[in-house]
Design a protein around this motif. Structure first.
Motif, PDB file in Angstrom:
ATOM      1  N   UNK A 278     -17.310  50.929  19.945  1.00 49.83           N
ATOM      2  CA  UNK A 278     -16.584  49.757  20.384  1.00 49.83           C
ATOM      3  C   UNK A 278     -17.233  49.044  21.355  1.00 49.83           C
ATOM      4  N   UNK A 279     -17.683  50.041  22.399  1.00 47.78           N
ATOM      5  CA  UNK A 279     -18.477  49.344  23.460  1.00 47.78           C
ATOM      6  C   UNK A 279     -19.731  48.562  23.264  1.00 47.78           C
ATOM      7  N   UNK A 280     -20.590  48.926  22.282  1.00 50.00           N
ATOM      8  CA  UNK A 280     -21.461  48.438  21.804  1.00 50.00           C
ATOM      9  C   UNK A 280     -21.116  47.022  21.221  1.00 50.00           C
ATOM     10  N   UNK A 281     -20.036  46.938  20.157  1.00 53.44           N
ATOM     11  CA  UNK A 281     -19.815  45.795  19.562  1.00 53.44           C
ATOM     12  C   UNK A 281     -19.084  44.756  20.654  1.00 53.44           C
ATOM     13  N   UNK A 282     -18.284  45.300  21.409  1.00 52.95           N
ATOM     14  CA  UNK A 282     -17.778  44.228  22.456  1.00 52.95           C
ATOM     15  C   UNK A 282     -18.693  43.550  23.456  1.00 52.95           C
ATOM     16  N   UNK A 283     -20.032  44.170  23.577  1.00 49.56           N
ATOM     17  CA  UNK A 283     -21.188  43.619  24.126  1.00 49.56           C
ATOM     18  C   UNK A 283     -21.901  42.502  23.427  1.00 49.56           C
ATOM     19  N   UNK A 284     -21.612  42.404  22.084  1.00 48.19           N
ATOM     20  CA  UNK A 284     -22.379  41.466  21.427  1.00 48.19           C
ATOM     21  C   UNK A 284     -22.086  40.065  21.949  1.00 48.19           C
ATOM     22  N   UNK A 285     -22.957  39.171  22.146  1.00 46.21           N
ATOM     23  CA  UNK A 285     -22.634  37.823  22.408  1.00 46.21           C
ATOM     24  C   UNK A 285     -21.821  37.015  21.615  1.00 46.21           C
ATOM     25  N   UNK A 286     -21.857  37.296  20.310  1.00 47.20           N
ATOM     26  CA  UNK A 286     -20.997  36.721  19.410  1.00 47.20           C
ATOM     27  C   UNK A 286     -19.548  36.984  19.486  1.00 47.20           C
ATOM     28  N   UNK A 287     -19.295  38.499  19.665  1.00 42.49           N
ATOM     29  CA  UNK A 287     -17.974  38.880  19.819  1.00 42.49           C
ATOM     30  C   UNK A 287     -17.405  38.449  21.338  1.00 42.49           C
ATOM     31  N   UNK A 288     -18.176  38.297  22.144  1.00 38.25           N
ATOM     32  CA  UNK A 288     -17.838  38.055  23.327  1.00 38.25           C
ATOM     33  C   UNK A 288     -17.318  36.513  23.553  1.00 38.25           C
ATOM     34  N   UNK A 289     -17.974  35.628  22.765  1.00 38.85           N
ATOM     35  CA  UNK A 289     -17.792  33.994  22.647  1.00 38.85           C
ATOM     36  C   UNK A 289     -16.331  34.147  21.576  1.00 38.85           C
ATOM     37  N   UNK A 290     -16.245  34.820  20.543  1.00 42.17           N
ATOM     38  CA  UNK A 290     -15.090  34.639  19.965  1.00 42.17           C
ATOM     39  C   UNK A 290     -14.011  35.150  20.657  1.00 42.17           C
ATOM     40  N   UNK A 300     -13.077  47.165  27.971  1.00 44.22           N
ATOM     41  CA  UNK A 300     -13.405  48.650  27.302  1.00 44.22           C
ATOM     42  C   UNK A 300     -13.101  49.280  28.324  1.00 44.22           C
ATOM     43  N   UNK A 301     -12.722  50.745  27.888  1.00 39.65           N
ATOM     44  CA  UNK A 301     -12.512  51.931  28.655  1.00 39.65           C
ATOM     45  C   UNK A 301     -12.653  53.247  27.710  1.00 39.65           C
ATOM     46  N   UNK A 302     -13.223  54.276  28.383  1.00 41.29           N
ATOM     47  CA  UNK A 302     -13.590  55.351  27.492  1.00 41.29           C
ATOM     48  C   UNK A 302     -12.078  56.150  27.223  1.00 41.29           C
ATOM     49  N   UNK A 303     -12.411  57.157  26.189  1.00 41.75           N
ATOM     50  CA  UNK A 303     -10.989  58.009  25.856  1.00 41.75           C
ATOM     51  C   UNK A 303     -10.282  58.351  26.890  1.00 41.75           C
ATOM     52  N   UNK A 304     -10.800  59.032  27.973  1.00 40.37           N
ATOM     53  CA  UNK A 304     -10.170  59.651  29.151  1.00 40.37           C
ATOM     54  C   UNK A 304      -9.526  58.552  30.005  1.00 40.37           C
ATOM     55  N   UNK A 305      -9.962  57.438  30.140  1.00 45.43           N
ATOM     56  CA  UNK A 305      -9.678  56.391  30.983  1.00 45.43           C
ATOM     57  C   UNK A 305      -8.633  55.663  30.201  1.00 45.43           C
ATOM     58  N   UNK A 306      -8.606  55.552  29.062  1.00 46.14           N
ATOM     59  CA  UNK A 306      -7.799  54.933  28.125  1.00 46.14           C
ATOM     60  C   UNK A 306      -6.438  55.813  28.267  1.00 46.14           C
ATOM     61  N   UNK A 307      -6.428  57.047  28.166  1.00 46.79           N
ATOM     62  CA  UNK A 307      -5.220  57.908  28.350  1.00 46.79           C
ATOM     63  C   UNK A 307      -4.809  57.861  29.740  1.00 46.79           C
TER      64      UNK A 307
END
Length: 329
Positions: A278-290, A300-307
């Motif tokens: 998820x973190x890698x995908x959300x760093x993609x320029x095309x995803x950020x632009x969309x 983005x947050x890690x599993x522990x941080x999300x909980x």
């Protein structure tokens, strides 16, 4: 040497246990996923959760070699889809794309759901923050939050505000605004943001608290006026819109987020692999632009941080919901 004979039932139990142990080990190892993964969206197609899920799903499929399939299971304020995932086998093949509205707010106003989101689900990753905003019909004649407050106080009985539904982040945002400003506001719930924006444009309701993506189109051609965003700081891609907090309501903020969750008991390696992807995908320029195009920001947050984030959301909103007396009925 004396041999100990196991009872027939014990021998059968041991034999049956072996394949289940094998499957559990597989789920924790490199063999996961072994079949397509269902991403359960507990809302109808077209909402912000659904849009984000469909944006990220193809990239997840590419990375893991299995299809990530969107399944919309709407109803019950998100409880139908959430209930389905809460009862799913925790092997990483059925996941929940959740939001503040169904994960926190609806759970607080409907305590008899049969599950507690804090116990039933493990966080995988926070995905995006979908800003809420306060908007008015231009005919109301106000241009900022202070002018809105003056208008509410000068109107007998106050004003009504629309939202996407009872218990939504929009609804709670309006109730928090009412409480923090000590004003008279009457909630008008709609079955989704589309119906609410139609009535706001028509002037049927004078104001609304809604997701920013729903408002930017009508605001661009002057059909509605956005007075302020409900975020702690200004939205990066709309720096021209001030926050409600900076306009005289300090401490006011409401987050309408979207995140990925799994049934409690899903192996930690599976959660970690999904979080990293998820973190890698959300760093993609095309995803950020969309995401910017649909008025959403990656958080983005890690599993522990999300909980931990979900627990903080419950701690923050529980007294507010109790004070307002909001129920699902």
């Amino acid at each position: 040497m004396t041999q100990t004979r196991l009872p027939r039932r014990a021998m059968l139990g041991a034999a049956l246990a072996t394949p289940f142990l094998g499957r559990g080990a597989q789920a924790q190892g490199a063999d996961w996923p072994t079949r397509p993964i269902s991403l359960i969206v507990p809302w109808a197609p077209g909402g912000s959760n659904d849009v984000v899920a469909r944006l990220l799903a193809p990239h997840l499929s590419e990375r893991f070699g299995q299809q990530f399939v969107i399944e919309n299971r709407a109803g019950g304020g998100g409880a139908i889809g959430m209930g389905l995932v809460s009862r799913a086998r925790p092997d990483g093949h059925q996941l929940l794309v959740s939001s503040a509205s169904n994960h926190v707010f609806h759970a607080l106003i409907s305590p008899d759901l049969g599950y507690d989101p804090r116990q039933a689900f493990s966080g995988i990753a926070m995905w995006v923050d979908v800003p809420n905003a306060i908007a008015v019909n231009p005919s109301l004649g106000v241009n900022n939050i202070q002018e809105l407050l003056a208008k509410i106080r000068a109107t007998q009985g106050g004003l009504s505000f629309g939202s996407s539904g009872t218990g939504s982040s929009n609804h709670l945002g309006g109730e928090l605004f009412r409480m923090m400003t000590n004003t008279d506001l009457t909630h008008v719930p709609y079955r989704g943001g589309g119906a609410a924006i139609t009535d706001l444009v028509a002037g049927t309701i004078p104001m609304a608290v809604m997701n920013l993506p729903t408002l930017v189109g009508p605001a661009s051609d002057g059909r509605v006026r956005i007075l302020g965003v409900c975020t702690e700081t200004r939205v990066s891609f709309r720096q021209d819109i001030p926050t409600v907090a900076e306009q005289g309501v300090p401490g006011y903020s409401v987050r309408s987020w979207t995140g990925l969750f799994a049934p409690r008991g899903t192996p930690q390696p599976v959660l970690d692999r999904l979080a990293a992807a998820s973190r890698e995908i959300m760093e993609l320029p095309a995803i950020k632009a969309r995401l910017a195009d649909i008025a959403s920001e990656p958080i983005w947050m890690s599993p522990a941080d999300t909980d931990a984030f979900v627990r903080r959301e419950f701690d923050r909103w529980t007294p507010i919901v109790r004070a307002t007396g909001i129920t699902a009925n």
